[in-house]
Each structure stands twice: as structure tokens, then as C-alpha cells.
Design an enzyme around this catalytic site. Sequence first.
Site: not given
Ligand code: OAD
Length: 252
Positions: A72, A124, A135, A194
Site C-alpha cells: 500500500y 472499496h 482505537c 474486469s
Molecule cells: P482489474 O485490474 O481487475 O481490471 C482492470 C480492467 O481495466 C480490465 O478489464 C482492463 O481490460 C481494463 N483496462 C485497462 N486499461 C484500460 C483503459 N485505458 N481504459 C479502460 N479500461 C482499461 O481492476 P478492477 O476491475 O477495478 O479490490 O478490480 C476490482 C477490484 O479488485 C479492485 O477494486 C480491487 C481489486 O482487488 C480490492 O482491493 C478489494
Amino acid sequence: MTAMADQDSITRAADLLARASRVVAFTGAGVSAESGVPTFRGAGGLWEGHPVEQVATPEAFAADPLMVWRFYDQRRVNLAPRRPNPAHQVLAGWQERFASFVLATQNVDSLHEDAGSREVLHLHGSIWRVRCCRCQEEREDRTAPFPALPPRCPCGGLLRPAVVWFGEALPMDVLETAMVAAERCEVLLVVGTSAVVYPAAGLVEVAAGAGAAVIEVNPQASALAWLANVALRGPAGEMLPRLQEALAARTS
Ligand code: OAD
């Protein structure tokens, strides 16, 4: 290889938006990709060889808080200088354009707010907030990097990032507000996710099930792409400005 969105798809998406008064945008890591923020599941999405599902958990933090904080802290250092890209800016502008525009994000960065979006639903949590394990006090903290890891609360307790980890509940009020908006909207934009992490991804199923038109903006098909009425296959920072232009041309 993925084909870039053709003008016909842009036109169809603009048609849907031009008729809508209640719009929800649901965003994921991809919306920040063009700001230089790595996505979770793409290339470079591993942390020291671990998939995110093994780092972002209460169990990983209990076993090795230093390892989790290094992840992080590095993300915070990387995020600090990042600026919103045109995708964030178009979405911020749309809050004035529609009678109801709700923005629900899975992202823990603040780039939507930095672009001017207000009342963003952070499903999230926020990487810029920390919570004390002892605390329970939660506050904003923009220190990046922390001088010593893992950081501690003035009370002596261990701090943790105020983000939602795998296996933890989402903030109930935020999720409920987003679900109600998804159920009532006419158009749902699914941008840069995704769509594999639940319950957040359920927003797409709720909106589609309630009859909303779904527009997916993503260079790749998401897990829920089959629910999309229109897919704009390209980077959000290019697709959303094109969509905005088509929309503006229609209503000017
Ligand atoms: P992912 O990393 O799973 O997916 C990212 C998506 O963005 C993929 O479908 C890519 O194809 C797409 N992508 C990449 N470049 C792009 C661009 N320039 N424009 C548009 N799309 C693009 O990320 P999330 O779906 O956000 O949760 O993941 C969901 C959650 O999993 C996150 O919030 C996080 C992670 O673990 C927690 O931390 C709880």
C-alpha cells in the site's frame, strides 16, 4: 488484438445517453490506467509474485502487516503525483448534464474527486484514509511514503489502510445507495473494470436485470460484457471524450 470502437458503436452509445435522464457510471482500475496507475489483474498486476487476492486480505495483514503495508505504501507513493485523465474529466462533467448521475467506483484513489466529481460512491474505501486497529479511529492521511512501516496511531495501535479487503464487507450504506441507483437507472456505463469482484460487479447485473442499457468501455471484454448493449473497445481516456463529443453534437 482488440478492435478499436467504430464510430457506429459511439453513435449507438450516444443515442442511449441522449435519451437518458438517470445514468450510473461504475468504474474500476482501468479508468485510472491512463493516469499511470497499474490495474490489478493486467500485466504488472502482481505484487512480489502474489496476486492481489493474497495481499489485500485481513489474513495477510494479520500474518505480515509489513508486507501488506509495503504494497500500500508503494501504491500511495505511485498515486500521489497522478492526475485525472480525460476519462475522469468527462465523467465529472456528466454530473451536470443528467438529471441524476451517480458515480460508483471500486477505485481507492481520489482521481474522480480530483477531476471534480462530487459524492463519489467509494465501494472499496480510500487508500488515503487509515484506520487504527486498536482505537478504530479513521482519518485521512496523505503521508507518502510513511517514514516507518507499518505506521502506528498516536494511541500506539497498528494502522491499516481504510480500504475493503477480500473477505470484508463493503460499507453497507454506500453499496445500498449504488444498488438502488443501478436498479433505477436508464443507462449504466461500466468503465475499466474486469467485473469479477463481487458484490460490486453485481451492480451490472442489477441494472441490466432492471432493464437499463449497459455501455461497456474497456479495451478487453469484461466478465459481464455479455450484458452490454454497446461495447466501446478502447481506452477510456479516448472512448469517453469521443462519446462526449458525439453527445454534444446531438444536443447542440
Ligand atoms: P482489474 O485490474 O481487475 O481490471 C482492470 C480492467 O481495466 C480490465 O478489464 C482492463 O481490460 C481494463 N483496462 C485497462 N486499461 C484500460 C483503459 N485505458 N481504459 C479502460 N479500461 C482499461 O481492476 P478492477 O476491475 O477495478 O479490490 O478490480 C476490482 C477490484 O479488485 C479492485 O477494486 C480491487 C481489486 O482487488 C480490492 O482491493 C478489494
